[in-house]
Design an enzyme around this catalytic site. Structure first.
Site, PDB file in Angstrom:
ATOM      1  N   ASP A  38       0.863  -1.179   0.000  1.00 49.84           N
ATOM      2  CA  ASP A  38       0.000   0.000   0.000  1.00 49.84           C
ATOM      3  C   ASP A  38       0.908   1.241   0.000  1.00 49.84           C
ATOM      4  O   ASP A  38       1.566   1.532   0.996  1.00 49.84           O
ATOM      5  CB  ASP A  38      -0.876  -0.038   1.265  1.00 49.84           C
ATOM      6  CG  ASP A  38      -2.076   0.891   1.167  1.00 49.84           C
ATOM      7  OD1 ASP A  38      -2.195   1.586   0.155  1.00 49.84           O
ATOM      8  OD2 ASP A  38      -2.880   0.901   2.115  1.00 49.84           O
ATOM      9  N   ASP A  39       0.969   1.941  -1.116  1.00 48.72           N
ATOM     10  CA  ASP A  39       1.869   3.094  -1.265  1.00 48.72           C
ATOM     11  C   ASP A  39       3.341   2.674  -1.210  1.00 48.72           C
ATOM     12  O   ASP A  39       4.203   3.453  -0.793  1.00 48.72           O
ATOM     13  CB  ASP A  39       1.653   4.163  -0.171  1.00 48.72           C
ATOM     14  CG  ASP A  39       0.298   4.829  -0.227  1.00 48.72           C
ATOM     15  OD1 ASP A  39      -0.452   4.569  -1.180  1.00 48.72           O
ATOM     16  OD2 ASP A  39       0.009   5.620   0.684  1.00 48.72           O
ATOM     17  N   CYS A  77      -5.432   4.955  -4.379  1.00 49.49           N
ATOM     18  CA  CYS A  77      -5.686   3.639  -3.800  1.00 49.49           C
ATOM     19  C   CYS A  77      -6.834   2.851  -4.456  1.00 49.49           C
ATOM     20  O   CYS A  77      -6.599   1.915  -5.212  1.00 49.49           O
ATOM     21  CB  CYS A  77      -5.939   3.819  -2.325  1.00 49.49           C
ATOM     22  SG  CYS A  77      -6.380   2.317  -1.505  1.00 49.49           S
ATOM     23  N   ASP A 282       0.041  -0.353  -5.172  1.00 48.66           N
ATOM     24  CA  ASP A 282      -1.106   0.271  -5.837  1.00 48.66           C
ATOM     25  C   ASP A 282      -0.781   1.587  -6.536  1.00 48.66           C
ATOM     26  O   ASP A 282      -1.323   1.896  -7.591  1.00 48.66           O
ATOM     27  CB  ASP A 282      -2.273   0.465  -4.845  1.00 48.66           C
ATOM     28  CG  ASP A 282      -1.895   1.281  -3.610  1.00 48.66           C
ATOM     29  OD1 ASP A 282      -0.682   1.501  -3.388  1.00 48.66           O
ATOM     30  OD2 ASP A 282      -2.800   1.691  -2.878  1.00 48.66           O
ATOM     31  N   ASN A 283       0.093   2.407  -5.910  1.00 54.55           N
ATOM     32  CA  ASN A 283       0.387   3.723  -6.494  1.00 54.55           C
ATOM     33  C   ASN A 283       1.706   4.224  -5.919  1.00 54.55           C
ATOM     34  O   ASN A 283       2.314   3.574  -5.069  1.00 54.55           O
ATOM     35  CB  ASN A 283      -0.753   4.711  -6.227  1.00 54.55           C
ATOM     36  CG  ASN A 283      -1.216   4.731  -4.788  1.00 54.55           C
ATOM     37  OD1 ASN A 283      -2.347   4.367  -4.478  1.00 54.55           O
ATOM     38  ND2 ASN A 283      -0.331   5.110  -3.876  1.00 54.55           N
TER      39      ASN A 283
END
Ligand SMILES: *[C@@H]1O[C@H](CO)[C@@H](O)[C@H](O)[C@H]1NC(C)=O
Ligand SMILES: *[C@@H]1O[C@H](CO)[C@@H](O)[C@H](O)[C@H]1NC(C)=O
Ligand SMILES: *[C@@H]1O[C@H](CO)[C@@H](O)[C@H](O)[C@H]1NC(C)=O
Length: 549
Positions: A38-39, A77, A282-283
């Site tokens: 996540d990130d 997200c 995700d990003n």
């Protein structure tokens, strides 16, 4: 090629399995494990970070292919997760912004997701960790341990808990004797200063065993000196930012050890040798120019894929231009299931493709290869629509609503204070540049990897090597016009598809204006004519603009 390979593989396996299993194609292909950070960014040994220690992810990389040109199609997200799970960009699947709480974005009811499709093909599906997509019926896993029925830190950051849930899921899959997709969606290394500030800016103290922090028995935190972190070019060189990065690294140690525990469970359950393992994020990381941006720090993602198939490349890097939109077609290819073209219409984007062939052989290099991105919201108040196309060399960003300031996330720390108090700001941009962006941004990434020199408008109508992509776009259209087809390579096809779409509005206008004679020349030729008659840069930009708005 992917299909040929998997057919041969299936044939070999088929000699050893029973008739009942043979009736279900999915059962012959093994399993898939997706590990999503996540990130998470490139704070990994496998991507040459010399400070942040990630032995487990590095070991996975040694058993697979490390992608050096992987991009998300959206830097936020829920939108990126929805894109990953449907193979469609956010403006096509409807997840324009965050799903949770007041933001409340959802995908269209008609979109088919990976878990739903796999369940329909007798693959057991499970999710452990952060889900953050909806509606629930559109993203339905057989086994769900998410923020919807747990505390997100327990299923997303407590790696002991994640280990035990993984064990439970794998035991169930073994009992059912079905192939599986397990999607482990870590909440690390996401910031948590805004939700659980007691655990530190990146939740780096959660479960550390310090007083009041609780204990995650399997985690051995690694601590870093803020002076020694590897500072990316897009983050200001200040103590506050460096302290943030040090905290992020400690949280990444939890993510990395979590990956190790999950892979250990996979092995104990007897699936180390029949499971495709995909690691990504995700990003971009939650720093300026990262998450929510179309600059490379927002779009570029780590991607590591390890396949147990005998012919698969090991410990190699791939330079193929790939998108996270390719994950769904890859998993479907692995299970021998066709992509759901009727519900998830990607025929015009030309971006989603199986990556399995790349795991055996590096595809031919082409300057035309391209990926696309589209962004609309992050949080519901953060409306800033952008469209982007990135080739190996160039990036074009269209800021549709360029008149308003870029909405910032929780990632500017001391940039605001320093700017306000006129202190020195050791950063590669000014805050004003960051807030106020031009309508068009065109960068030569090879000459200017930090994307600081906007070429848009600088080369209009002049012949220069900077115009190469425009000339290529023209050539592609010309080829298509000549009936040579446009089946060449990634971007050639993509640009041709764009040209075809440009042709439609032009054709309509042409028909209205000039009647029957124009009618005969309408559609593609009119697009080609418009390209041929304008300055190449302008044509290239118009081409992308009209097709991606
Ligand atoms: C799934 O399994 C059931 C029962 O074994 C079988 O009847 C059905 O045809 C299978 N479906 C697919 C899509 O393979
Ligand atoms: C993590 O999970 C384990 C197993 O469920 C539990 O014993 C432990 O207390 C949890 N740690 C924290 C910090 O919540
Ligand atoms: C910025 O300034 C505000 C208000 O003076 C202060 O509360 C905050 O701690 C400062 N933040 C940083 C990172 O310097």
């Amino acid at each position: 090629m992917a299909y040929k390979t998997s057919t041969v593989y299936n044939l070999i396996i088929c000699f050893f399995i029973t008739d009942t299993v043979l009736s279900d194609k999915a059962a012959t292909s093994g399993n898939v494990l997706i590990l999503l950070a996540d990130d998470g960014g490139f704070e990994l040994g496998a991507y040459m970070n010399k400070i942040c220690q990630t032995p487990n992810i590095d070991a996975l990389a040694k058993r697979g292919v490390v992608f050096n040109n992987a991009f998300t199609s959206v830097s936020s997200c829920s939108p990126s997760r929805a894109a990953l799970l449907t193979g469609t960009p956010s403006h096509q699947n409807g997840m324009y912004g965050l799903h949770r709480t007041v933001h409340h974005f959802n995908s269209f009811d008609t979109v088919t997701s990976l878990p739903n499709l796999l369940s329909a093909h007798n693959v057991t599906t499970g999710i452990i960790g952060k889900k953050d997509v909806g509606p629930a019926a559109q993203y339905k896993f057989d086994y769900e341990q998410t923020e919807e029925n747990n505390r997100v830190n327990q299923v997303g950051r407590n790696i002991t808990h994640i280990k035990l849930l993984t064990r439970e899921f794998l035991a169930k899959a073994n009992r059912d004797q079905k192939p599986f997709l397990l999607y482990i969606s870590f909440h690390d290394p996401h910031r948590c200063g805004h939700t659980d500030p007691q655990f530190g800016p990146f939740c780096e103290r959660f479960g550390s065993g310090e007083e009041g922090m609780g204990l995650i028995p399997d985690w051995h935190p690694i601590y870093y000196q803020w002076e020694q972190v590897q500072l990316p070019y897009f983050i200001q060189d200040t103590e506050a930012a460096r302290r943030d990065i040090a905290a992020q690294y400690t949280t990444i140690s939890r993510l990395d050890q979590g990956v190790g525990l999950v892979l250990q469970e996979l092995q104990s359950a007897g699936h180390a040798d029949d499971t495709l393992v995909i690691y990504s994020s995700d990003n971009g990381i939650p720093f300026p120019s990262g998450r929510t941006n179309m600059y490379d720090p927002g779009l570029r993602e780590p991607l590591i894929i390890s396949s147990p198939r005998p012919r698969s490349r090991k410990n190699e890097a791939s330079f193929a231009m790939v998108s996270l939109l390719d994950v769904m077609p890859t998993v479907l290819d692995w299970f021998g299931i066709p992509f759901p073209q009727e519900t998830n219409d990607i025929s015009q984007t030309d971006t989603a493709k199986s990556l399995l062939p790349i795991l055996e052989k590096e595809p031919p290099y082409s300057e035309d290869d391209a990926v696309f991105a589209s962004q609309t919201h992050h949080e519901v108040t953060m409306y800033y629509p952008m469209r982007a196309v990135r080739t190996r060399r160039y990036k074009l960003i269209h800021n549709l609503n360029f008149g308003m300031p870029f909405p910032i996330d929780q990632d500017l720390y001391d940039l605001l204070n320093r700017t306000a108090s006129k202190q020195p700001l050791p950063w590669y941009k000014t805050l004003e540049q960051y807030y106020y962006r031009p309508q068009w941004e065109l960068y030569d990434i090879r000459a200017d990897p930090a994307e600081t020199r906007n070429l848009h408008g600088k080369y209009m109508g002049r012949t220069s090597d900077k115009l190469a992509p425009c000339r290529r776009a023209n050539r592609v259209v010309a080829r298509r016009q000549a009936g040579a087809g446009a089946r060449g390579g990634g971007a050639a096809r993509a640009l041709a598809a764009l040209a075809a779409r440009v042709g439609r509005p032009l054709a309509v206008r042409a028909r209205r204006r000039a009647g029957a004679r124009a009618r005969r020349r309408a559609r593609l030729p009119s697009a080609a004519a418009s390209l041929a008659h304008s300055a190449p840069t302008r044509a290239f930009i118009l081409l992308v603009l009209r097709s991606h708005v």
